[in-house]
Design a protein around this motif. Structure first.
Motif, PDB file in Angstrom:
ATOM      1  N   ARG A 112     -11.966  -3.107   5.812  1.00 21.82           N
ATOM      2  CA  ARG A 112     -12.428  -2.904   4.367  1.00 21.82           C
ATOM      3  C   ARG A 112     -13.955  -2.544   4.617  1.00 21.82           C
ATOM      4  N   ASP A 113     -14.606  -2.006   3.584  1.00 23.82           N
ATOM      5  CA  ASP A 113     -15.928  -1.590   3.491  1.00 23.82           C
ATOM      6  C   ASP A 113     -16.422  -2.434   2.399  1.00 23.82           C
ATOM      7  N   ILE A 114     -17.022  -3.740   2.996  1.00 22.63           N
ATOM      8  CA  ILE A 114     -17.496  -4.795   1.822  1.00 22.63           C
ATOM      9  C   ILE A 114     -18.581  -4.021   0.693  1.00 22.63           C
ATOM     10  N   GLU A 115     -19.387  -3.168   1.245  1.00 27.03           N
ATOM     11  CA  GLU A 115     -20.569  -2.837   0.487  1.00 27.03           C
ATOM     12  C   GLU A 115     -20.237  -1.976  -0.622  1.00 27.03           C
ATOM     13  N   ASN A 116     -19.027  -1.186  -0.220  1.00 24.01           N
ATOM     14  CA  ASN A 116     -18.594  -0.054  -1.263  1.00 24.01           C
ATOM     15  C   ASN A 116     -17.207  -0.460  -1.781  1.00 24.01           C
ATOM     16  N   ASN A 117     -16.728  -1.298  -1.603  1.00 20.99           N
ATOM     17  CA  ASN A 117     -15.507  -1.853  -2.180  1.00 20.99           C
ATOM     18  C   ASN A 117     -14.435  -1.029  -1.778  1.00 20.99           C
ATOM     19  N   LEU A 118     -14.112  -0.575  -0.631  1.00 26.32           N
ATOM     20  CA  LEU A 118     -13.281   0.299  -0.147  1.00 26.32           C
ATOM     21  C   LEU A 118     -12.159  -0.550   1.049  1.00 26.32           C
ATOM     22  N   VAL A 119     -10.911   0.004   0.597  1.00 26.81           N
ATOM     23  CA  VAL A 119      -9.994  -0.479   1.879  1.00 26.81           C
ATOM     24  C   VAL A 119      -9.498   0.548   2.383  1.00 26.81           C
ATOM     25  N   TYR A 120      -9.383   0.746   3.769  1.00 26.51           N
ATOM     26  CA  TYR A 120      -8.824   1.780   4.293  1.00 26.51           C
ATOM     27  C   TYR A 120      -7.392   1.494   5.138  1.00 26.51           C
ATOM     28  N   LEU A 121      -6.663   2.490   5.353  1.00 28.51           N
ATOM     29  CA  LEU A 121      -5.539   2.400   6.090  1.00 28.51           C
ATOM     30  C   LEU A 121      -5.341   3.698   7.222  1.00 28.51           C
ATOM     31  N   ASP A 122      -5.721   3.383   8.308  1.00 29.63           N
ATOM     32  CA  ASP A 122      -5.536   4.346   9.487  1.00 29.63           C
ATOM     33  C   ASP A 122      -4.236   4.424  10.033  1.00 29.63           C
TER      34      ASP A 122
ATOM     35  N   GLN B  75      -9.362  -1.925 -10.607  1.00 34.80           N
ATOM     36  CA  GLN B  75      -8.860  -0.711 -10.891  1.00 34.80           C
ATOM     37  C   GLN B  75      -8.702  -0.420  -9.501  1.00 34.80           C
ATOM     38  N   LEU B  76      -7.773   0.174  -8.997  1.00 37.51           N
ATOM     39  CA  LEU B  76      -7.562   0.609  -7.394  1.00 37.51           C
ATOM     40  C   LEU B  76      -7.130   1.982  -7.655  1.00 37.51           C
ATOM     41  N   GLN B  77      -8.066   2.723  -6.693  1.00 36.78           N
ATOM     42  CA  GLN B  77      -7.642   4.218  -6.881  1.00 36.78           C
ATOM     43  C   GLN B  77      -7.404   4.661  -5.271  1.00 36.78           C
TER      44      GLN B  77
ATOM     45  N   SER C 276      -2.115  11.779  12.874  1.00 34.77           N
ATOM     46  CA  SER C 276      -2.898  10.643  12.079  1.00 34.77           C
ATOM     47  C   SER C 276      -3.349  11.036  10.514  1.00 34.77           C
ATOM     48  N   LEU C 277      -3.353  10.213   9.962  1.00 30.38           N
ATOM     49  CA  LEU C 277      -3.743  10.061   8.489  1.00 30.38           C
ATOM     50  C   LEU C 277      -4.574   8.708   8.091  1.00 30.38           C
ATOM     51  N   ARG C 278      -5.599   8.928   7.000  1.00 33.10           N
ATOM     52  CA  ARG C 278      -6.284   8.054   6.593  1.00 33.10           C
ATOM     53  C   ARG C 278      -6.314   7.833   5.209  1.00 33.10           C
ATOM     54  N   LEU C 279      -5.788   6.662   4.407  1.00 32.32           N
ATOM     55  CA  LEU C 279      -5.587   6.375   3.250  1.00 32.32           C
ATOM     56  C   LEU C 279      -6.840   5.538   2.822  1.00 32.32           C
ATOM     57  N   SER C 280      -7.324   5.785   1.654  1.00 32.19           N
ATOM     58  CA  SER C 280      -8.355   5.247   1.298  1.00 32.19           C
ATOM     59  C   SER C 280      -8.158   4.420  -0.103  1.00 32.19           C
ATOM     60  N   CYS C 281      -8.623   3.189  -0.500  1.00 26.65           N
ATOM     61  CA  CYS C 281      -8.324   2.603  -1.718  1.00 26.65           C
ATOM     62  C   CYS C 281      -9.937   2.167  -2.321  1.00 26.65           C
ATOM     63  N   SER C 282     -10.289   2.617  -3.313  1.00 23.78           N
ATOM     64  CA  SER C 282     -11.449   2.425  -4.006  1.00 23.78           C
ATOM     65  C   SER C 282     -11.037   1.246  -5.071  1.00 23.78           C
ATOM     66  N   ALA C 283     -11.889   0.044  -4.940  1.00 18.10           N
ATOM     67  CA  ALA C 283     -11.651  -1.132  -6.135  1.00 18.10           C
ATOM     68  C   ALA C 283     -12.861  -1.063  -6.757  1.00 18.10           C
ATOM     69  N   SER C 284     -12.572  -1.329  -8.115  1.00 18.73           N
ATOM     70  CA  SER C 284     -13.726  -1.304  -9.001  1.00 18.73           C
ATOM     71  C   SER C 284     -13.401  -2.462 -10.312  1.00 18.73           C
ATOM     72  N   GLY C 285     -14.325  -3.036 -10.804  1.00 20.50           N
ATOM     73  CA  GLY C 285     -13.954  -3.868 -12.147  1.00 20.50           C
ATOM     74  C   GLY C 285     -14.409  -5.286 -12.107  1.00 20.50           C
ATOM     75  N   ARG C 286     -13.953  -5.644 -10.712  1.00 22.35           N
ATOM     76  CA  ARG C 286     -14.465  -7.134 -10.561  1.00 22.35           C
ATOM     77  C   ARG C 286     -14.784  -7.606  -9.242  1.00 22.35           C
ATOM     78  N   PRO C 287     -15.135  -8.782  -8.870  1.00 20.38           N
ATOM     79  CA  PRO C 287     -15.587  -8.918  -7.707  1.00 20.38           C
ATOM     80  C   PRO C 287     -14.156  -9.062  -6.759  1.00 20.38           C
ATOM     81  N   LEU C 288     -14.249  -8.730  -5.383  1.00 23.99           N
ATOM     82  CA  LEU C 288     -12.893  -9.181  -4.671  1.00 23.99           C
ATOM     83  C   LEU C 288     -12.869 -10.193  -3.771  1.00 23.99           C
TER      84      LEU C 288
END
Length: 123
Positions: A71-81, A2-4, A16-28
């Motif tokens: 990416r933030d591996i620990e928190n399963n986050l992807v950023y777009l700065d 699931q991507l949020q 500038s803007l920062r987009l964040s994507c939170s991933a959950s549900g299975r390993p990436l």
């Protein structure tokens, strides 16, 4: 997976803007996660991607040097700065993912997709 996505909004040219994507549900570990965008009246276009396991990054030529994906591996986050934004960056941005070894394309047939977030850049 699931991507949020979050973080869109209104910006002026050059801001500038920062987009964040939170991933959950299975390993990436086997995925390539990225961002695609759809401008009004246009088809979807690839923007940037990061291979989760290696951190390898790819960019659409017009955004290279202005946008940074990470990416933030620990928190399963992807950023777009997104820096030095331009009116042509105005679009709905989607967080998407594909199995990295597949022949799928992020902007055409992703394995996973989150809801879009609107970025509007005024001149």
């Amino acid at each position: 997976v699931q991507l949020q996505a979050s973080g869109g909004g209104l910006a002026q040219t050059g801001e500038s803007l920062r987009l964040s994507c939170s991933a959950s549900g299975r390993p990436l570990n086997d995925l390539k996660v990225g961002w695609v965008r759809q401008a009004p009246g246009k088809g979807r276009a690839f923007v940037a991607a990061i291979t989760w396991s290696s951190g390898f990054t790819e960019y659409l030529r017009p955004v290279k040097g202005r946008f940074t994906i990470s990416r933030d591996i620990e928190n399963n986050l992807v950023y777009l700065d997104m820096n030095n934004l331009k009116p042509e960056d105005t679009a709905v941005y989607y967080c998407v993912a594909i199995v990295a070894t597949s022949s799928r394309l992020l902007h055409l047939n992703p394995n996973y997709q989150g809801q879009g977030t609107l970025v509007t850049v005024s001149s």
